[in-house]
Design an enzyme around this catalytic site. Sequence first.
Site, PDB file in Angstrom:
ATOM      1  N   PHE A   9      12.172  -2.190   0.697  1.00 44.07           N
ATOM      2  CA  PHE A   9      10.959  -2.167  -0.251  1.00 44.07           C
ATOM      3  C   PHE A   9       9.714  -1.677   0.328  1.00 44.07           C
ATOM      4  O   PHE A   9       9.508  -2.328   1.728  1.00 44.07           O
ATOM      5  CB  PHE A   9      10.939  -3.569  -0.696  1.00 44.07           C
ATOM      6  N   ASP A  10       9.162  -0.722  -0.189  1.00 43.55           N
ATOM      7  CA  ASP A  10       7.900  -0.557   0.017  1.00 43.55           C
ATOM      8  C   ASP A  10       6.956  -1.936  -0.233  1.00 43.55           C
ATOM      9  O   ASP A  10       7.320  -2.756  -1.030  1.00 43.55           O
ATOM     10  CB  ASP A  10       7.182   0.689  -0.947  1.00 43.55           C
ATOM     11  N   LEU A  11       5.680  -1.977   0.328  1.00 39.96           N
ATOM     12  CA  LEU A  11       4.939  -3.323   0.359  1.00 39.96           C
ATOM     13  C   LEU A  11       4.014  -3.043  -0.892  1.00 39.96           C
ATOM     14  O   LEU A  11       4.006  -3.738  -2.239  1.00 39.96           O
ATOM     15  CB  LEU A  11       4.576  -3.498   1.576  1.00 39.96           C
ATOM     16  N   ASP A  12       2.807  -2.508  -0.584  1.00 40.56           N
ATOM     17  CA  ASP A  12       1.758  -2.150  -1.668  1.00 40.56           C
ATOM     18  C   ASP A  12       2.197  -1.636  -2.793  1.00 40.56           C
ATOM     19  O   ASP A  12       2.837  -0.403  -2.787  1.00 40.56           O
ATOM     20  CB  ASP A  12       0.742  -1.381  -1.141  1.00 40.56           C
TER      21      ASP A  12
END
Length: 226
Positions: A9-12
């Site tokens: 997962f990317d965060l932002d």
Amino acid sequence: MSTYKIVLFDLDGTLSDPKVGITKSVQYALNKLGINEPNLNRLDCFIGPPLQETFSSKYGFNEHQTKLAIEFYRERFKEKGMYENTLYPQIPSLLSELKNNGVILVVATSKPTVFSNQILDYFTIRDYFKLVVGSNLDGTRSAKTEIIEYIVQQLNVSSYSDVVMIGDRMHDIIGAKNVGVDSIGVTYGYGSEDELKKCTPTYIVHHVEELRKLLVSGVMVSNEKQ
């Protein structure tokens, strides 16, 4: 049964909406450098890509100016910005369901690892993730390709078909493609559908519920495979 064994997962813009904290911290940095930008919406482009890249491309900063801008940005971000942030609805339940299904979860972000861990702790979701891999504070390992490569090495991945990268910007999709893993573009973040489609992700979804159905059962709600 999940369709993937390892989910990155990317965060932002993927797990959380960090707009207020990031744009206000960029605004603060620009002001320190004599640039007045009253419209925070014009700074949305800073959400996702490495800061070095965006300060340079948007404002034409040289290496020294970019370094100063990042230092000023972090002054505010460490104190306030990282907490001006909200989780997208249904993200905690999605993470819980995936982990309960035996899926290995990893955060793959261009944000420095130290800040990423603090944000995940703040949201009390850090324990869902086996690894949190971001950039280094000196700006190295900020490209998404490098980050994904590092993750698959750390996990000793033998079958890349078991891995998927999820993100809202072209950098996430391009990074996945460069490494040779599947990707899911999410349009609820800060990359447009056009931006994502140009990079040809494996899938595009519009809501966390669509993402859940795809990851848990392989069901596409309103989109065909790209």
